[in-house]
Design a protein around this motif. Structure first.
Motif, PDB file in Angstrom:
ATOM      1  N   PHE A 164       3.631   3.973  10.596  1.00  0.00           N
ATOM      2  CA  PHE A 164       2.410   4.109   9.799  1.00  0.00           C
ATOM      3  C   PHE A 164       1.709   2.764   9.649  1.00  0.00           C
ATOM      4  CE2 PHE A 164       4.391   7.860   7.254  1.00  0.00           C
ATOM      5  CZ  PHE A 164       4.355   8.631   8.399  1.00  0.00           C
ATOM      6  N   THR A 165       0.405   2.833   9.423  1.00  0.00           N
ATOM      7  CA  THR A 165      -0.361   1.626   9.118  1.00  0.00           C
ATOM      8  C   THR A 165      -0.061   1.204   7.687  1.00  0.00           C
ATOM      9  OG1 THR A 165      -2.152   2.359  10.578  1.00  0.00           O
ATOM     10  CG2 THR A 165      -2.668   0.635   8.965  1.00  0.00           C
ATOM     11  N   PRO A 166       0.394  -0.028   7.465  1.00  0.00           N
ATOM     12  CA  PRO A 166       0.764  -0.461   6.109  1.00  0.00           C
ATOM     13  C   PRO A 166      -0.404  -0.370   5.133  1.00  0.00           C
ATOM     14  CG  PRO A 166       1.583  -2.014   7.751  1.00  0.00           C
ATOM     15  CD  PRO A 166       0.647  -1.081   8.479  1.00  0.00           C
ATOM     16  N   THR A 167      -0.120   0.092   3.913  1.00  0.00           N
ATOM     17  CA  THR A 167      -1.096   0.146   2.826  1.00  0.00           C
ATOM     18  C   THR A 167      -0.504  -0.545   1.607  1.00  0.00           C
ATOM     19  OG1 THR A 167      -0.278   2.258   1.966  1.00  0.00           O
ATOM     20  CG2 THR A 167      -1.983   2.359   3.669  1.00  0.00           C
ATOM     21  N   ALA A 168      -1.296  -0.630   0.547  1.00  0.00           N
ATOM     22  CA  ALA A 168      -0.837  -1.321  -0.660  1.00  0.00           C
ATOM     23  C   ALA A 168       0.365  -0.635  -1.289  1.00  0.00           C
ATOM     24  CB  ALA A 168      -1.978  -1.401  -1.677  1.00  0.00           C
ATOM     25  N   GLN A 169       0.458   0.707  -1.167  1.00  0.00           N
ATOM     26  CA  GLN A 169       1.544   1.436  -1.819  1.00  0.00           C
ATOM     27  C   GLN A 169       2.522   2.081  -0.834  1.00  0.00           C
ATOM     28  OE1 GLN A 169      -1.082   3.884  -4.549  1.00  0.00           O
ATOM     29  NE2 GLN A 169       0.349   3.123  -6.059  1.00  0.00           N
ATOM     30  N   GLY A 170       2.305   1.908   0.440  1.00  0.00           N
ATOM     31  CA  GLY A 170       3.210   2.517   1.416  1.00  0.00           C
ATOM     32  C   GLY A 170       2.667   2.408   2.818  1.00  0.00           C
ATOM     33  N   GLY A 171       2.296   3.574   3.408  1.00  0.00           N
ATOM     34  CA  GLY A 171       1.751   3.570   4.764  1.00  0.00           C
ATOM     35  C   GLY A 171       0.814   4.753   4.966  1.00  0.00           C
ATOM     36  N   PHE A 172      -0.122   4.607   5.901  1.00  0.00           N
ATOM     37  CA  PHE A 172      -1.078   5.682   6.180  1.00  0.00           C
ATOM     38  C   PHE A 172      -0.628   6.455   7.403  1.00  0.00           C
ATOM     39  CE2 PHE A 172      -4.927   7.509   8.024  1.00  0.00           C
ATOM     40  CZ  PHE A 172      -5.483   8.129   6.917  1.00  0.00           C
ATOM     41  N   CYS A 173      -0.449   7.770   7.231  1.00  0.00           N
ATOM     42  CA  CYS A 173      -0.006   8.656   8.311  1.00  0.00           C
ATOM     43  C   CYS A 173      -1.224   9.146   9.078  1.00  0.00           C
ATOM     44  CB  CYS A 173       0.788   9.832   7.744  1.00  0.00           C
ATOM     45  SG  CYS A 173       1.282  11.037   8.997  1.00  0.00           S
ATOM     46  N   GLY A 174      -1.288   8.813  10.361  1.00  0.00           N
ATOM     47  CA  GLY A 174      -2.416   9.232  11.179  1.00  0.00           C
ATOM     48  C   GLY A 174      -2.409  10.713  11.483  1.00  0.00           C
ATOM     49  N   ALA A 175      -1.223  11.341  11.454  1.00  0.00           N
ATOM     50  CA  ALA A 175      -1.114  12.765  11.777  1.00  0.00           C
ATOM     51  C   ALA A 175      -1.741  13.641  10.699  1.00  0.00           C
ATOM     52  CB  ALA A 175       0.343  13.149  11.989  1.00  0.00           C
ATOM     53  N   CYS A 176      -1.409  13.366   9.429  1.00  0.00           N
ATOM     54  CA  CYS A 176      -1.948  14.187   8.336  1.00  0.00           C
ATOM     55  C   CYS A 176      -3.085  13.496   7.601  1.00  0.00           C
ATOM     56  CB  CYS A 176      -0.853  14.573   7.357  1.00  0.00           C
ATOM     57  SG  CYS A 176       0.001  13.174   6.614  1.00  0.00           S
ATOM     58  N   GLN A 177      -3.452  12.280   8.052  1.00  0.00           N
ATOM     59  CA  GLN A 177      -4.589  11.548   7.495  1.00  0.00           C
ATOM     60  C   GLN A 177      -4.480  11.354   5.977  1.00  0.00           C
ATOM     61  OE1 GLN A 177      -7.469  10.159   9.285  1.00  0.00           O
ATOM     62  NE2 GLN A 177      -5.805  10.360  10.779  1.00  0.00           N
ATOM     63  N   LYS A 178      -3.325  10.881   5.517  1.00  0.00           N
ATOM     64  CA  LYS A 178      -3.177  10.577   4.109  1.00  0.00           C
ATOM     65  C   LYS A 178      -2.144   9.472   3.909  1.00  0.00           C
ATOM     66  CE  LYS A 178      -1.342  13.568   1.364  1.00  0.00           C
ATOM     67  NZ  LYS A 178      -0.986  14.775   0.603  1.00  0.00           N
ATOM     68  N   GLU A 179      -2.224   8.842   2.747  1.00  0.00           N
ATOM     69  CA  GLU A 179      -1.302   7.752   2.425  1.00  0.00           C
ATOM     70  C   GLU A 179       0.046   8.313   1.979  1.00  0.00           C
ATOM     71  OE1 GLU A 179      -1.330   3.612  -0.184  1.00  0.00           O
ATOM     72  OE2 GLU A 179      -2.314   5.391  -0.987  1.00  0.00           O
ATOM     73  N   VAL A 180       1.109   7.732   2.485  1.00  0.00           N
ATOM     74  CA  VAL A 180       2.465   8.096   2.087  1.00  0.00           C
ATOM     75  C   VAL A 180       2.976   6.995   1.161  1.00  0.00           C
ATOM     76  CG1 VAL A 180       4.811   8.561   2.856  1.00  0.00           C
ATOM     77  CG2 VAL A 180       2.876   9.308   4.254  1.00  0.00           C
ATOM     78  N   ILE A 181       3.273   7.343  -0.078  1.00  0.00           N
ATOM     79  CA  ILE A 181       3.713   6.373  -1.068  1.00  0.00           C
ATOM     80  C   ILE A 181       5.186   6.035  -0.840  1.00  0.00           C
ATOM     81  CG2 ILE A 181       3.848   5.824  -3.518  1.00  0.00           C
ATOM     82  CD1 ILE A 181       1.019   6.376  -2.471  1.00  0.00           C
ATOM     83  N   ASP A 182       5.516   4.756  -0.792  1.00  0.00           N
ATOM     84  CA  ASP A 182       6.898   4.329  -0.593  1.00  0.00           C
ATOM     85  C   ASP A 182       7.568   4.132  -1.951  1.00  0.00           C
ATOM     86  OD1 ASP A 182       9.278   3.440   0.332  1.00  0.00           O
ATOM     87  OD2 ASP A 182       8.524   1.590   1.233  1.00  0.00           O
ATOM     88  N   PHE A 183       8.250   5.185  -2.423  1.00  0.00           N
ATOM     89  CA  PHE A 183       8.921   5.129  -3.714  1.00  0.00           C
ATOM     90  C   PHE A 183      10.279   4.442  -3.635  1.00  0.00           C
ATOM     91  CE2 PHE A 183       6.021   8.748  -4.111  1.00  0.00           C
ATOM     92  CZ  PHE A 183       5.396   8.466  -5.320  1.00  0.00           C
ATOM     93  N   THR A 184      10.765   4.156  -2.426  1.00  0.00           N
ATOM     94  CA  THR A 184      12.083   3.536  -2.291  1.00  0.00           C
ATOM     95  C   THR A 184      12.109   2.142  -2.890  1.00  0.00           C
ATOM     96  OG1 THR A 184      11.599   2.612  -0.091  1.00  0.00           O
ATOM     97  CG2 THR A 184      12.519   4.837  -0.175  1.00  0.00           C
ATOM     98  N   LYS A 185      10.939   1.531  -3.060  1.00  0.00           N
ATOM     99  CA  LYS A 185      10.865   0.189  -3.631  1.00  0.00           C
ATOM    100  C   LYS A 185      10.585   0.213  -5.125  1.00  0.00           C
ATOM    101  CE  LYS A 185       9.167  -1.691   0.759  1.00  0.00           C
ATOM    102  NZ  LYS A 185      10.473  -2.242   1.134  1.00  0.00           N
ATOM    103  N   MET A 186      10.521   1.421  -5.725  1.00  0.00           N
ATOM    104  CA  MET A 186      10.242   1.555  -7.153  1.00  0.00           C
ATOM    105  C   MET A 186      11.516   1.880  -7.926  1.00  0.00           C
ATOM    106  SD  MET A 186       6.701   3.765  -7.309  1.00  0.00           S
ATOM    107  CE  MET A 186       5.302   3.435  -6.238  1.00  0.00           C
ATOM    108  N   ASN A 187      11.542   1.472  -9.199  1.00  0.00           N
ATOM    109  CA  ASN A 187      12.631   1.886 -10.067  1.00  0.00           C
ATOM    110  C   ASN A 187      12.235   3.172 -10.800  1.00  0.00           C
ATOM    111  OD1 ASN A 187      10.955   1.153 -12.282  1.00  0.00           O
ATOM    112  ND2 ASN A 187      11.755  -0.939 -12.258  1.00  0.00           N
ATOM    113  N   ALA A 188      13.140   3.701 -11.603  1.00  0.00           N
ATOM    114  CA  ALA A 188      12.903   4.990 -12.266  1.00  0.00           C
ATOM    115  C   ALA A 188      11.677   4.949 -13.180  1.00  0.00           C
ATOM    116  CB  ALA A 188      14.139   5.395 -13.067  1.00  0.00           C
ATOM    117  N   GLN A 189      11.507   3.851 -13.905  1.00  0.00           N
ATOM    118  CA  GLN A 189      10.371   3.740 -14.820  1.00  0.00           C
ATOM    119  C   GLN A 189       9.047   3.736 -14.059  1.00  0.00           C
ATOM    120  OE1 GLN A 189      10.551   0.300 -17.345  1.00  0.00           O
ATOM    121  NE2 GLN A 189       8.693   0.798 -18.464  1.00  0.00           N
TER     122      GLN A 189
END
Length: 226
Positions: free
Chosen positions: A20-45
């Motif tokens: 994916f193309t890197p974005t501020a919160q994850g990556g942009f998926c060219g197939a579905c044309q939307k941003e995928v949020i990378d929650f793996t770098k977030m804590n529970a809060q």
């Protein structure tokens, strides 16, 4: 009253997040044309705060299996805080009028300081071309992400592990190098040789798989007291 929610991915996606193309919160998926949020770098809060006002929106995300669980919404700030803030602003306005004349006298000095700052900043311009190779155990690592910390600007290493950052950097900038299953590495740029060879190591603490797909958020209602 809604106070908690479950996060699940009913149908995992087979797309490769690293492509994916890197974005501020994850990556942009060219197939579905939307941003995928990378929650793996977030804590529970941080995850709970993200969904507090987005529970009804369509979200595509990337989670570890351990993160697909139940979360509790953080308490909302009371209106009283806004009231106290308004009082503070009003009091600052009352005292600020008397300082206007003193501020006018400082303008000349401030202008001189600004000129000096501009001269100093000219020595810290972005003029460093950064390029190098990402490896693991001496072997090239293709598809590694190299991102300028605090931005969405980045590049991925090619088949030979080689990369050239898309913009010039300045001394002190930090590059974050990452790849799934490997321990991320931060590189502080000092000169053009700072990122010549970046060696990543396998993250032996990675004990959960990573899932990607449309996020299902199910509200949990607190039970009524008898």
């Amino acid at each position: 009253m809604k106070n908690a929610f479950n996060v699940t991915i009913d149908t995992p996606c087979a797309a490769h997040f690293d492509s994916f193309t890197p974005t501020a919160q994850g990556g942009f998926c060219g197939a579905c044309q939307k941003e995928v949020i990378d929650f793996t770098k977030m804590n529970a809060q941080e995850i709970a705060h993200y969904f507090q006002n987005r529970a009804t929106q369509n979200t595509c995300g990337r989670f570890t299996s351990q993160q697909l669980t139940t979360y509790t919404y953080p308490p909302k700030k009371r209106n009283r805080l806004r009231f106290l803030s308004s009082i503070g602003i009003a009091m600052m306005a009352l005292f600020s009028f008397g300082k206007i004349q003193g501020q006018e006298l400082k303008k000349t000095t401030s202008a001189l300081d600004t000129d000096t700052t501009k001269i100093q900043d000219s020595t810290h311009q972005k003029n460093i071309v950064v390029k190098g190779t990402v490896t693991e155990n001496g072997m090239p690592l293709p598809g590694a992400n190299i991102i300028l910390e605090g931005t969405a600007t980045g590049v991925s290493s090619d088949f030979d592990g080689y990369f050239e950052f898309p913009e010039k950097l300045k001394k002190g900038d930090v590059l974050v190098v990452s790849f799934i299953g490997y321990t991320s590495k931060k590189i502080v740029i000092q000169n053009e040789n700072s990122a010549n060879n970046i060696a990543l190591k396998v993250n032996l603490e990675e004990d959960s798989c990573v899932l990607l797909g449309a996020v299902s958020v199910n509200q949990i209602y607190s039970s009524k007291k008898d």
